[in-house]
Design a protein around this motif. Sequence first.
Motif: not given
Length: 66
Positions: A25-32, A36-46
């Motif tokens: 969450y903090n990363y999302s706030v810091d990077t804007k 949902s995009r971060l979750m997409d990227d994490a699932i895709e990497a998995f």
Amino acid sequence: MGSEDLKYRKRLSTSVDSGLYKAIYNYSVDTKIPLSRLMDDAIEAFLKAHEISYEIAAPYKKEKIK
């Protein structure tokens, strides 16, 4: 309403470790970058790491033109 309000996405409800949530969450706030995009990227990497085939449905995930 159901899932008909989302054209390229599916709703996912789950729980995660509170420390992991705070960090992402903090990363999302810091990077804007939306969670949902971060979750997409994490699932895709998995999926890639485990050699599981998938198909991207959302048009925003296309490669940039060089």
